[in-house]
Design a protein around this motif. Structure first.
Motif, PDB file in Angstrom:
ATOM      1  N   TYR A 133      -8.169   6.770  63.395  1.00 31.13           N
ATOM      2  CA  TYR A 133      -6.918   7.071  64.055  1.00 31.13           C
ATOM      3  C   TYR A 133      -6.318   8.264  63.365  1.00 31.13           C
ATOM      4  CZ  TYR A 133      -7.150   2.827  66.561  1.00 31.13           C
ATOM      5  OH  TYR A 133      -7.625   1.989  67.624  1.00 31.13           O
ATOM      6  N   VAL A 134      -7.345   9.064  62.559  1.00 28.84           N
ATOM      7  CA  VAL A 134      -7.052  10.323  62.105  1.00 28.84           C
ATOM      8  C   VAL A 134      -7.334  11.525  63.035  1.00 28.84           C
ATOM      9  CG1 VAL A 134      -7.567  11.820  60.061  1.00 28.84           C
ATOM     10  CG2 VAL A 134      -7.408   9.202  59.645  1.00 28.84           C
ATOM     11  N   ALA A 135      -6.416  12.406  62.983  1.00 34.24           N
ATOM     12  CA  ALA A 135      -6.406  13.519  63.943  1.00 34.24           C
ATOM     13  C   ALA A 135      -7.696  14.254  63.698  1.00 34.24           C
ATOM     14  CB  ALA A 135      -5.327  14.405  64.029  1.00 34.24           C
ATOM     15  N   GLY A 136      -8.581  14.516  64.855  1.00 38.12           N
ATOM     16  CA  GLY A 136      -9.650  15.451  64.704  1.00 38.12           C
ATOM     17  C   GLY A 136     -10.958  14.641  64.416  1.00 38.12           C
ATOM     18  N   ARG A 137     -10.906  13.615  64.107  1.00 40.70           N
ATOM     19  CA  ARG A 137     -12.274  12.821  63.878  1.00 40.70           C
ATOM     20  C   ARG A 137     -12.612  11.946  65.188  1.00 40.70           C
ATOM     21  NH1 ARG A 137     -11.135  10.034  58.020  1.00 40.70           N
ATOM     22  NH2 ARG A 137     -10.481  12.192  56.997  1.00 40.70           N
ATOM     23  N   ASP A 138     -13.918  11.934  65.231  1.00 39.58           N
ATOM     24  CA  ASP A 138     -14.451  11.230  66.669  1.00 39.58           C
ATOM     25  C   ASP A 138     -14.951   9.750  66.485  1.00 39.58           C
ATOM     26  OD1 ASP A 138     -14.514  13.593  68.317  1.00 39.58           O
ATOM     27  OD2 ASP A 138     -15.880  14.186  66.999  1.00 39.58           O
ATOM     28  N   PHE A 139     -15.714   9.543  65.021  1.00 41.42           N
ATOM     29  CA  PHE A 139     -16.286   8.288  64.877  1.00 41.42           C
ATOM     30  C   PHE A 139     -15.605   7.777  63.503  1.00 41.42           C
ATOM     31  CE2 PHE A 139     -19.299  10.198  68.023  1.00 41.42           C
ATOM     32  CZ  PHE A 139     -19.350   8.892  68.781  1.00 41.42           C
ATOM     33  N   ASP A 140     -15.578   6.444  63.471  1.00 36.37           N
ATOM     34  CA  ASP A 140     -15.695   5.860  62.104  1.00 36.37           C
ATOM     35  C   ASP A 140     -17.094   4.896  62.140  1.00 36.37           C
ATOM     36  OD1 ASP A 140     -13.620   6.376  60.350  1.00 36.37           O
ATOM     37  OD2 ASP A 140     -12.152   5.048  61.286  1.00 36.37           O
ATOM     38  N   LEU A 141     -17.699   5.397  60.933  1.00 36.76           N
ATOM     39  CA  LEU A 141     -18.968   4.493  60.900  1.00 36.76           C
ATOM     40  C   LEU A 141     -18.491   3.245  60.029  1.00 36.76           C
ATOM     41  CD1 LEU A 141     -19.600   7.380  61.741  1.00 36.76           C
ATOM     42  CD2 LEU A 141     -21.709   7.185  59.718  1.00 36.76           C
ATOM     43  N   THR A 142     -19.468   2.156  60.348  1.00 28.40           N
ATOM     44  CA  THR A 142     -19.347   1.128  59.333  1.00 28.40           C
ATOM     45  C   THR A 142     -20.045   1.360  58.080  1.00 28.40           C
ATOM     46  OG1 THR A 142     -21.361   0.177  60.261  1.00 28.40           O
ATOM     47  CG2 THR A 142     -19.182  -0.602  61.307  1.00 28.40           C
ATOM     48  N   THR A 143     -19.754   0.523  57.223  1.00 26.72           N
ATOM     49  CA  THR A 143     -20.646   0.765  55.790  1.00 26.72           C
ATOM     50  C   THR A 143     -22.199   0.736  55.849  1.00 26.72           C
ATOM     51  OG1 THR A 143     -18.579   0.012  54.577  1.00 26.72           O
ATOM     52  CG2 THR A 143     -20.594   0.160  53.451  1.00 26.72           C
ATOM     53  N   ALA A 144     -22.653  -0.163  56.616  1.00 26.51           N
ATOM     54  CA  ALA A 144     -23.873  -0.295  56.962  1.00 26.51           C
ATOM     55  C   ALA A 144     -24.682   1.085  57.596  1.00 26.51           C
ATOM     56  CB  ALA A 144     -24.355  -1.703  57.679  1.00 26.51           C
ATOM     57  N   THR A 145     -23.737   1.424  58.544  1.00 23.34           N
ATOM     58  CA  THR A 145     -24.130   2.619  59.449  1.00 23.34           C
ATOM     59  C   THR A 145     -24.126   3.714  58.510  1.00 23.34           C
ATOM     60  OG1 THR A 145     -23.200   1.662  61.445  1.00 23.34           O
ATOM     61  CG2 THR A 145     -23.984   4.075  61.390  1.00 23.34           C
ATOM     62  N   ARG A 146     -23.051   4.027  57.744  1.00 15.62           N
ATOM     63  CA  ARG A 146     -23.202   5.050  56.669  1.00 15.62           C
ATOM     64  C   ARG A 146     -24.295   4.948  55.747  1.00 15.62           C
ATOM     65  NH1 ARG A 146     -19.165   5.224  51.260  1.00 15.62           N
ATOM     66  NH2 ARG A 146     -19.805   6.834  50.570  1.00 15.62           N
ATOM     67  N   ASN A 147     -24.582   3.837  55.180  1.00 20.66           N
ATOM     68  CA  ASN A 147     -25.670   3.708  54.167  1.00 20.66           C
ATOM     69  C   ASN A 147     -26.882   4.003  54.931  1.00 20.66           C
ATOM     70  OD1 ASN A 147     -23.776   2.921  52.505  1.00 20.66           O
ATOM     71  ND2 ASN A 147     -24.319   0.775  52.596  1.00 20.66           N
ATOM     72  N   ARG A 148     -27.261   3.538  56.220  1.00 15.76           N
ATOM     73  CA  ARG A 148     -28.370   4.195  56.873  1.00 15.76           C
ATOM     74  C   ARG A 148     -28.832   5.700  57.032  1.00 15.76           C
ATOM     75  NH1 ARG A 148     -30.668   0.059  60.753  1.00 15.76           N
ATOM     76  NH2 ARG A 148     -30.935  -1.793  59.596  1.00 15.76           N
ATOM     77  N   LEU A 149     -27.546   6.089  57.321  1.00 14.32           N
ATOM     78  CA  LEU A 149     -27.664   7.593  57.420  1.00 14.32           C
ATOM     79  C   LEU A 149     -27.661   8.293  56.153  1.00 14.32           C
ATOM     80  CD1 LEU A 149     -25.394   8.097  60.655  1.00 14.32           C
ATOM     81  CD2 LEU A 149     -27.888   8.160  60.332  1.00 14.32           C
ATOM     82  N   HIS A 150     -27.272   7.825  54.964  1.00 13.92           N
ATOM     83  CA  HIS A 150     -26.773   8.405  53.524  1.00 13.92           C
ATOM     84  C   HIS A 150     -25.839   9.439  53.780  1.00 13.92           C
ATOM     85  CE1 HIS A 150     -30.895   7.677  51.757  1.00 13.92           C
ATOM     86  NE2 HIS A 150     -30.483   6.402  52.159  1.00 13.92           N
ATOM     87  N   PHE A 151     -24.810   9.052  54.544  1.00 16.95           N
ATOM     88  CA  PHE A 151     -23.782   9.958  55.036  1.00 16.95           C
ATOM     89  C   PHE A 151     -22.658   9.944  54.005  1.00 16.95           C
ATOM     90  CE2 PHE A 151     -19.510  10.320  57.235  1.00 16.95           C
ATOM     91  CZ  PHE A 151     -19.774  11.656  57.725  1.00 16.95           C
ATOM     92  N   PRO A 152     -21.911  10.818  53.418  1.00 15.04           N
ATOM     93  CA  PRO A 152     -21.319  11.189  52.288  1.00 15.04           C
ATOM     94  C   PRO A 152     -19.910  10.221  52.258  1.00 15.04           C
ATOM     95  CG  PRO A 152     -21.144  13.030  53.293  1.00 15.04           C
ATOM     96  CD  PRO A 152     -22.428  12.144  54.127  1.00 15.04           C
ATOM     97  N   GLY A 153     -19.437  10.287  53.628  1.00 15.01           N
ATOM     98  CA  GLY A 153     -18.018   9.384  53.861  1.00 15.01           C
ATOM     99  C   GLY A 153     -17.192  10.089  54.845  1.00 15.01           C
ATOM    100  N   VAL A 154     -17.017  11.528  54.626  1.00 13.88           N
ATOM    101  CA  VAL A 154     -16.273  12.275  55.908  1.00 13.88           C
ATOM    102  C   VAL A 154     -17.178  13.602  55.993  1.00 13.88           C
ATOM    103  CG1 VAL A 154     -14.367  13.710  56.141  1.00 13.88           C
ATOM    104  CG2 VAL A 154     -13.980  11.589  55.004  1.00 13.88           C
ATOM    105  N   GLY A 155     -17.320  13.904  57.291  1.00 12.33           N
ATOM    106  CA  GLY A 155     -18.348  15.111  57.419  1.00 12.33           C
ATOM    107  C   GLY A 155     -18.491  15.423  58.976  1.00 12.33           C
TER     108      GLY A 155
END
Length: 209
Positions: A181-203
């Protein structure tokens, strides 16, 4: 007796006459076909070169069947050495399954290549959520836990499978919640999904939807 003798006398000749054409009919030989894609990850409007070879050597008719978001059938004749190549431009996001078929003719039997997968992505802005929300219910059902694999999206139907790619890592997960619900963002990743991708948090990630 005379009639029976005549029939017996003609039987070997009749049998030979039936076998005769079969002896002269050309037998089809076995064939094989390979298929390779120039890339399995497409971003934007890029095209993919599909190439391969049909054996035995000689010109053969080739059919390439594309199954996926918008399937198609492509035809091509191979060179005298059995090689073929063509350019395919996928028009829609998602994962395609591509397979080549060598069509049978008087000389060879038909053959099929292994299936190749090509995923078409777009750039998507993403964030992640989880800490402080564990134990809460999700819009698509179930409870958000540290090990929940999935993404939140505003409009994609619950359960829609989305393939995400980030710096060479890929994961395919379902839509499990609504957001972000933040303007300009398409997806919110769950923590487990973030960890699988080694995603930093926002990007920015690559998304198949």
């Amino acid at each position: 007796m005379t009639l029976l003798a005549a029939v017996l006398a003609l039987s070997p000749a009749a049998a030979l006459s039936k076998k005769g054409p079969e002896r002269h009919r050309a037998r089809r030989v076995g064939s094989h076909i390979s298929l390779h894609a120039s890339t399995h990850q497409v971003v934007g409007d890029r095209s993919v070169v599909l190439r391969g070879r049909v054996g035995p050597r000689g010109s053969h008719r080739v059919r390439i069947v594309v199954r996926g978001p918008r399937g198609t059938v492509l035809g091509r004749a191979s060179s005298r050495r059995g090689a073929f190549a063509l350019r395919w431009r996928p028009r829609h996001l998602g994962t395609y399954r591509v397979r080549a078929y060598g069509l049978h003719d008087r000389r060879v039997r038909g053959s099929a290549s292994p299936t190749r997968r090509v995923t078409v992505y777009r750039h998507a802005n993403a964030s992640y959520y989880g800490p402080g929300l564990y134990g809460n219910g999700m819009a698509c059902g179930g409870t958000l836990l540290p090990g929940t694999l999935g993404v939140a999206h505003k409009t994609l139907p619950c359960g829609t499978m989305v393939t995400l790619r980030y710096h060479g890592r890929t994961v395919t997960v379902p839509v499990v919640d609504r957001g972000p619900y933040v303007a300009g963002r398409d997806f919110d990743l769950t923590t487990a999904t973030r960890n699988r991708l080694h995603f930093p948090g926002v990007g920015t990630v690559l998304s198949s939807r």
